[in-house]
Design an enzyme around this catalytic site. Sequence first.
Site, PDB file in Angstrom:
ATOM      1  N   GLU A  60      -4.268  -6.705 -13.346  1.00 45.46           N
ATOM      2  CA  GLU A  60      -3.314  -5.596 -13.519  1.00 45.46           C
ATOM      3  C   GLU A  60      -1.892  -6.032 -13.175  1.00 45.46           C
ATOM      4  O   GLU A  60      -1.148  -5.296 -12.521  1.00 45.46           O
ATOM      5  CB  GLU A  60      -3.718  -4.402 -12.640  1.00 45.46           C
ATOM      6  N   HIS A 120      -0.338  -6.147  -8.532  1.00 44.20           N
ATOM      7  CA  HIS A 120       0.808  -5.229  -8.632  1.00 44.20           C
ATOM      8  C   HIS A 120       1.850  -5.666  -7.606  1.00 44.20           C
ATOM      9  O   HIS A 120       1.692  -5.420  -6.408  1.00 44.20           O
ATOM     10  CB  HIS A 120       0.376  -3.787  -8.330  1.00 44.20           C
ATOM     11  N   ASP A 178       1.827  -6.551 -12.722  1.00 44.78           N
ATOM     12  CA  ASP A 178       3.149  -6.013 -13.039  1.00 44.78           C
ATOM     13  C   ASP A 178       4.044  -6.237 -11.824  1.00 44.78           C
ATOM     14  O   ASP A 178       3.555  -6.522 -10.729  1.00 44.78           O
ATOM     15  CB  ASP A 178       3.138  -4.555 -13.532  1.00 44.78           C
ATOM     16  N   ASN A 198     -12.901  -5.273  -8.129  1.00 48.67           N
ATOM     17  CA  ASN A 198     -11.462  -5.321  -8.416  1.00 48.67           C
ATOM     18  C   ASN A 198     -10.678  -4.658  -7.287  1.00 48.67           C
ATOM     19  O   ASN A 198     -11.067  -3.593  -6.801  1.00 48.67           O
ATOM     20  CB  ASN A 198     -11.238  -4.541  -9.727  1.00 48.67           C
ATOM     21  N   GLU A 213     -11.131  -0.900  -5.704  1.00 44.47           N
ATOM     22  CA  GLU A 213     -10.336  -0.462  -4.531  1.00 44.47           C
ATOM     23  C   GLU A 213     -11.170   0.171  -3.420  1.00 44.47           C
ATOM     24  O   GLU A 213     -11.156   1.387  -3.236  1.00 44.47           O
ATOM     25  CB  GLU A 213      -9.232   0.508  -4.976  1.00 44.47           C
TER      26      GLU A 213
HETATM   27  C1  XIL Z   1      -3.334   4.000 -13.411  1.00 44.82           C
HETATM   28  C2  XIL Z   1      -2.915   4.333 -14.830  1.00 44.82           C
HETATM   29  O1  XIL Z   1      -2.080   3.305 -15.294  1.00 44.82           O
HETATM   30  C3  XIL Z   1      -2.191   5.661 -14.860  1.00 44.82           C
HETATM   31  O2  XIL Z   1      -1.897   6.068 -16.187  1.00 44.82           O
HETATM   32  C4  XIL Z   1      -3.043   6.723 -14.192  1.00 44.82           C
HETATM   33  O3  XIL Z   1      -2.327   7.939 -14.127  1.00 44.82           O
HETATM   34  C5  XIL Z   1      -3.464   6.297 -12.799  1.00 44.82           C
HETATM   35  O4  XIL Z   1      -4.105   5.044 -12.866  1.00 44.82           O
HETATM   36  N1  XIL Z   1      -4.977   0.483 -10.095  1.00 44.82           N
HETATM   37  C6  XIL Z   1      -5.946   0.668 -11.055  1.00 44.82           C
HETATM   38  C7  XIL Z   1      -5.624   1.377 -12.311  1.00 44.82           C
HETATM   39  O5  XIL Z   1      -7.048   0.146 -10.896  1.00 44.82           O
HETATM   40  O6  XIL Z   1      -6.718   2.082 -12.830  1.00 44.82           O
HETATM   41  C8  XIL Z   1      -4.445   2.305 -12.144  1.00 44.82           C
HETATM   42  O7  XIL Z   1      -4.104   2.832 -13.421  1.00 44.82           O
HETATM   43  C9  XIL Z   1      -3.284   1.584 -11.494  1.00 44.82           C
HETATM   44  C10 XIL Z   1      -3.666   1.093 -10.134  1.00 44.82           C
END
Ligand code: XIL
Length: 398
Positions: free
Chosen positions: A294, A264, A296, A225, A181
């Site tokens: 990731e 996401h 969802d 990422n 990020e």
């Molecule tokens: C999130 C975790 O799922 C949570 O438990 C934590 O509190 C914060 O981080 N992008 C990412 C992940 O790269 O590392 C994040 O994970 C979600 C967003």
Amino acid sequence: MRRRSVLAAAGAGAAALLVGGTRAEAATLSSTASAKAAAVSGGDVPWASASLRSLADRVGLRIGSALYPQDIETASWAAIAGSQFSVVTPANGMKWQIVEPAQGTYDWSQADELVNFAHKNNQLIRGHCLIWHNQLPTWLTTGVANGSITKAQLMDLAHQHITTEVSRYKGKIWQWDVCNEFFTDSNPSQLDPNNWWIVNAGPEIIPNAFKWAHAADPNALLFFNDYNIGGEDGTNAKFNAVYSYVQQLLSAGVPIHGVGIQGHLDTQYGWSPTPLRQDMEKFASLGLKVAITEADVRTFVNNPTAQVPTDNLALFAHPYEYEEMLKAALAVPECISFTVWGWTDANSWVPGSFSGEGYADIYDVNQQPKAAYYALQSELGLASNGAPYRVKSYTPRS
Ligand code: XIL
């Protein structure tokens, strides 16, 4: 009649849905699942009880989930986490804040627990994540803020952190998310000048991080990422910025091997799968691997406990968006893994991070598979089996 075909088509999983949620909820979810399964074959399908990982194995795709300790500490949860997925990502266990809570004091317990679980279940591991602006240890952010850690010292500490962690798990990590990020969500997008690392260490942190990680484990695949780089922003501005940046890294000989598209999604925004596939193809055309890291799909829900969507159309958007992300992954051979960010709504980061939202995962709050699970299973089933009833036993009507 409809209920009977639900049970026949989607098998034990749909039956379990009837037991798990409220009746109304179960009926809606299972009819979506059955519509999907029925559309595939009109009856039972050969993959109705196959795990996601067994189907994905047959087409050379790893299917994964982020895991929290809770996912593997309850036997019934561990059974799902171990049997459905062939690659796991520690959701938090490898982040700097967790592994070095006080300077020079390490806590590998969570990371080790997940690594051991993965080995026991014959799963690969995505290491996540080495350099990110979030979840940094307080001793580090405080030291930088009060000037007791200088810019040069910060670079040295980052070097040490990467070397220590990557060496500890050398040979055990398939893919590392090295930098996470770093780009703005604006149009045009750019390396974020306000990013904590860019402000305090300078942009050299990124190529340096890849070089240090590569030196510590030359066989690990090293990933950049980020989110909104698979067409989600509509303009593709962020993808364009990341694409030119990784191209520059490659020309400069930086050891980067892949780009992770987080995935996401949120049903309140428009989303089209075509740019996702095209963006993956463009990254691949640079000679890079790609991964959905990731996935969802969140939506507005009644409350964080039951997580029943407040908009009925979300019940359709949810499995659709999962399925289309997976289709893009299947369509691009350079895509080596498809990972969901947690598998059950009972243990999702969404309700705590997005006010009023939830229902983001592929299993519900009672660990029963949702329509999205069957959508993924069906896509993988078709990808690995073809459409057997059509191909082998379809008789045209006279
Ligand atoms: C999130 C975790 O799922 C949570 O438990 C934590 O509190 C914060 O981080 N992008 C990412 C992940 O790269 O590392 C994040 O994970 C979600 C967003």
